[in-house]
Design a protein around this motif. Structure first.
Motif, PDB file in Angstrom:
ATOM      1  N   ASN A 191       0.826  -1.306   0.244  1.00 27.20           N
ATOM      2  CA  ASN A 191      -0.008  -0.096  -0.084  1.00 27.20           C
ATOM      3  C   ASN A 191       0.753   1.255   0.035  1.00 27.20           C
ATOM      4  O   ASN A 191       0.513   2.165   0.403  1.00 27.20           O
ATOM      5  CB  ASN A 191      -0.899   0.054   1.186  1.00 27.20           C
ATOM      6  CG  ASN A 191      -1.882  -1.028   1.251  1.00 27.20           C
ATOM      7  OD1 ASN A 191      -2.754  -1.239   0.340  1.00 27.20           O
ATOM      8  ND2 ASN A 191      -1.715  -2.166   2.319  1.00 27.20           N
ATOM      9  N   ILE A 192       2.211   1.037  -0.381  1.00 26.14           N
ATOM     10  CA  ILE A 192       3.066   2.385  -0.595  1.00 26.14           C
ATOM     11  C   ILE A 192       2.632   3.358  -1.190  1.00 26.14           C
ATOM     12  O   ILE A 192       2.691   4.683  -0.859  1.00 26.14           O
ATOM     13  CB  ILE A 192       4.568   1.713  -0.822  1.00 26.14           C
ATOM     14  CG1 ILE A 192       5.532   2.889  -0.357  1.00 26.14           C
ATOM     15  CG2 ILE A 192       4.498   1.675  -2.250  1.00 26.14           C
ATOM     16  CD1 ILE A 192       6.872   2.173  -0.372  1.00 26.14           C
ATOM     17  N   HIS A 193       1.710   3.292  -2.250  1.00 29.50           N
ATOM     18  CA  HIS A 193       1.230   4.373  -2.943  1.00 29.50           C
ATOM     19  C   HIS A 193       0.343   5.159  -2.165  1.00 29.50           C
ATOM     20  O   HIS A 193       0.222   6.473  -2.530  1.00 29.50           O
ATOM     21  CB  HIS A 193       0.630   3.878  -4.450  1.00 29.50           C
ATOM     22  CG  HIS A 193       1.752   3.269  -5.189  1.00 29.50           C
ATOM     23  ND1 HIS A 193       3.037   3.979  -5.384  1.00 29.50           N
ATOM     24  CD2 HIS A 193       1.706   2.030  -6.020  1.00 29.50           C
ATOM     25  CE1 HIS A 193       3.700   2.868  -6.594  1.00 29.50           C
ATOM     26  NE2 HIS A 193       2.812   1.855  -6.569  1.00 29.50           N
ATOM     27  N   ALA A 194      -0.372   4.589  -1.552  1.00 35.13           N
ATOM     28  CA  ALA A 194      -1.580   5.453  -0.715  1.00 35.13           C
ATOM     29  C   ALA A 194      -0.796   6.343   0.249  1.00 35.13           C
ATOM     30  O   ALA A 194      -1.124   7.458   0.601  1.00 35.13           O
ATOM     31  CB  ALA A 194      -2.410   4.531   0.234  1.00 35.13           C
ATOM     32  N   TYR A 195       0.392   5.653   1.151  1.00 39.48           N
ATOM     33  CA  TYR A 195       1.270   6.493   1.827  1.00 39.48           C
ATOM     34  C   TYR A 195       1.671   7.710   1.047  1.00 39.48           C
ATOM     35  O   TYR A 195       1.675   8.872   1.534  1.00 39.48           O
ATOM     36  CB  TYR A 195       2.397   5.705   2.518  1.00 39.48           C
ATOM     37  CG  TYR A 195       2.022   4.569   3.556  1.00 39.48           C
ATOM     38  CD1 TYR A 195       1.908   5.095   4.894  1.00 39.48           C
ATOM     39  CD2 TYR A 195       1.768   3.476   3.112  1.00 39.48           C
ATOM     40  CE1 TYR A 195       1.371   4.147   5.992  1.00 39.48           C
ATOM     41  CE2 TYR A 195       1.401   2.285   4.344  1.00 39.48           C
ATOM     42  CZ  TYR A 195       1.167   2.934   5.637  1.00 39.48           C
ATOM     43  OH  TYR A 195       1.106   1.881   6.529  1.00 39.48           O
ATOM     44  N   LEU A 196       2.398   7.469   0.073  1.00 40.11           N
ATOM     45  CA  LEU A 196       3.067   8.347  -0.528  1.00 40.11           C
ATOM     46  C   LEU A 196       2.448   9.623  -0.969  1.00 40.11           C
ATOM     47  O   LEU A 196       2.790  10.767  -1.362  1.00 40.11           O
ATOM     48  CB  LEU A 196       4.082   7.893  -1.679  1.00 40.11           C
ATOM     49  CG  LEU A 196       5.123   6.827  -1.047  1.00 40.11           C
ATOM     50  CD1 LEU A 196       6.028   6.176  -2.208  1.00 40.11           C
ATOM     51  CD2 LEU A 196       5.997   7.540   0.059  1.00 40.11           C
ATOM     52  N   ALA A 197       1.208   9.179  -1.406  1.00 35.12           N
ATOM     53  CA  ALA A 197       0.053  10.180  -1.944  1.00 35.12           C
ATOM     54  C   ALA A 197      -0.249  11.353  -1.202  1.00 35.12           C
ATOM     55  O   ALA A 197      -0.737  12.517  -1.449  1.00 35.12           O
ATOM     56  CB  ALA A 197      -1.238   9.556  -2.471  1.00 35.12           C
TER      57      ALA A 197
END
Length: 373
Positions: A157-163
């Protein structure tokens, strides 16, 4: 005999006594991710849980050299000769997307043919293939199965964090460090957090043919203990068309780069072995630590040659997608070592789910030519 190198004994490994329970949880995680991937990745097809996006499947030849020092010429590497091979270049991300979105991790999986001996993949002990699974970083982001389970879930879920920008990145680090608040302070994942930062920020994005790849984890090397890497030969780098890449130039940059380079020229990599010389400085069970080359340099034991070829057709992706690579598809002389390498044994379970959903064969190919004529 080389007394300066650590001799292999089973006692050098430490494995969590609850490993079977943890492995069952990890298998469930990867199988669930695979079953959901036709919907979550939006293609209608199951994709790999890691290394989801392929940049190209390439035909190669692996030559094991003669006159290699005895300590390095062990097991498979002790028999000079040439073997057909296939190499899959990929992102290490478990998602699809533009090359720029998927982060700095690049993967290289090698399938070497006509290697005799019983293999350690349980369902395919008689296959004639020998696999290497590598990444463009010498370290891994977890040291134990317990940490692996929650870190892989967070990484998924790293994209959700970085968003969420800076705040999201801080939350990402906090969740890795504390296991989303589930770890007691003495068990906080400091090494894993620092390894995540390093792999996310210090790995240069380059032409895949000009990139070095490591096994990250240790393997038995006959009488010794080793890590393996594949590094571009100096003369190959000199004639590259695309020494530097601009990932913002297009959604797909790595695949067109491979197509251009391999249509124009052959490329060569050095196949190298680093032997463990000190279990404290070069630990088997801690993958977040890079083994220092000043204690034990990498020694070339073989060459990997990629002839000129055309990998531009869509069938190239389909053929690469149908293959499965596993660190445990090796002989006992090259058994993966340590808890995390034991965890990676389970990748065959997720591969079965993916290939079943995609109606692909579950069997190993018999030669490189049977896949890429």
């Amino acid at each position: 005999m080389s007394p300066e190198f650590v001799r292999y004994t089973p006692e050098i490994e430490t494995i969590d006594p609850n490993i079977d329970v943890l492995l069952e949880q990890i298998i469930n995680f990867w199988e669930k991710k695979g079953r959901e991937s036709p919907r979550t990745e939006g293609t209608g097809r199951a994709v790999r849980g890691a290394h989801a996006k392929s940049f190209g499947l390439v035909k190669a030849e692996v030559e094991i050299l003669a006159d290699v020092p005895e300590a390095y010429a062990q097991g498979f590497y002790a028999e000079p000769g040439r073997h057909g091979a296939l190499m899959r270049f990929s992102s290490t991300s478990g998602h699809l997307g533009t090359d720029a979105q998927l982060g700095p991790g690049l993967g290289l999986a090698v399938k070497i043919f006509d290697v005799p001996g019983e293999k350690l993949v349980e369902d395919e002990p008689t296959s004639n293939t020998f696999d290497l699974v590598l990444k463009n970083n010498p370290i891994f982001i977890s040291n134990t199965a317990k940490h692996y389970l929650f870190i892989e879930d967070i990484a998924n879920n790293i994209h959700a964090y970085l968003a969420r920008g800076r705040a999201g990145f801080h939350q990402l680090l906090a969740d890795v460090l504390t296991g989303r608040g589930a770890l007691k302070q003495p068990d906080w994942a400091w090494e894993e957090m620092f390894a995540l930062v390093r792999t996310a920020t210090q790995t240069p994005l380059r032409n895949p043919l000009l990139t070095t790849y490591w096994t990250m984890g240790a393997m038995r090397h006959g009488d010794y203990v080793a890590k393996i890497r594949i590094a571009p030969a100096v003369d190959s780098a000199a004639h590259a068309i695309h020494p530097d890449l601009d990932l913002a130039a297009d959604a797909d940059v790595f695949h067109p780069t491979l197509v251009d380079e391999l249509k124009a020229s052959a490329f060569t990599f050095d196949l190298q072995v680093q032997l463990c010389a000190d279990l404290t400085a070069m630990p088997v069970n801690v993958l977040t630590v890079e083994w220092p080359e000043k204690l034990s340099p990498f020694v070339t034991v073989g060459r990997v040659r990629l002839p000129r070829q055309d990998i531009s057709g869509p069938e190239n992706f389909e053929k690469g997608d149908a293959l499965a690579f596993n660190q445990w598809r090796v002989t006992a002389d090259h058994r993966p070592l340590g808890e995390i390498m034991n965890v990676r044994r389970i990748y065959s379970a997720s591969a079965k789910v993916r290939r079943t959903l995609n109606h692909q064969s579950q069997t190993e190919p018999v030669s490189a030519e049977s896949v890429l004529p």
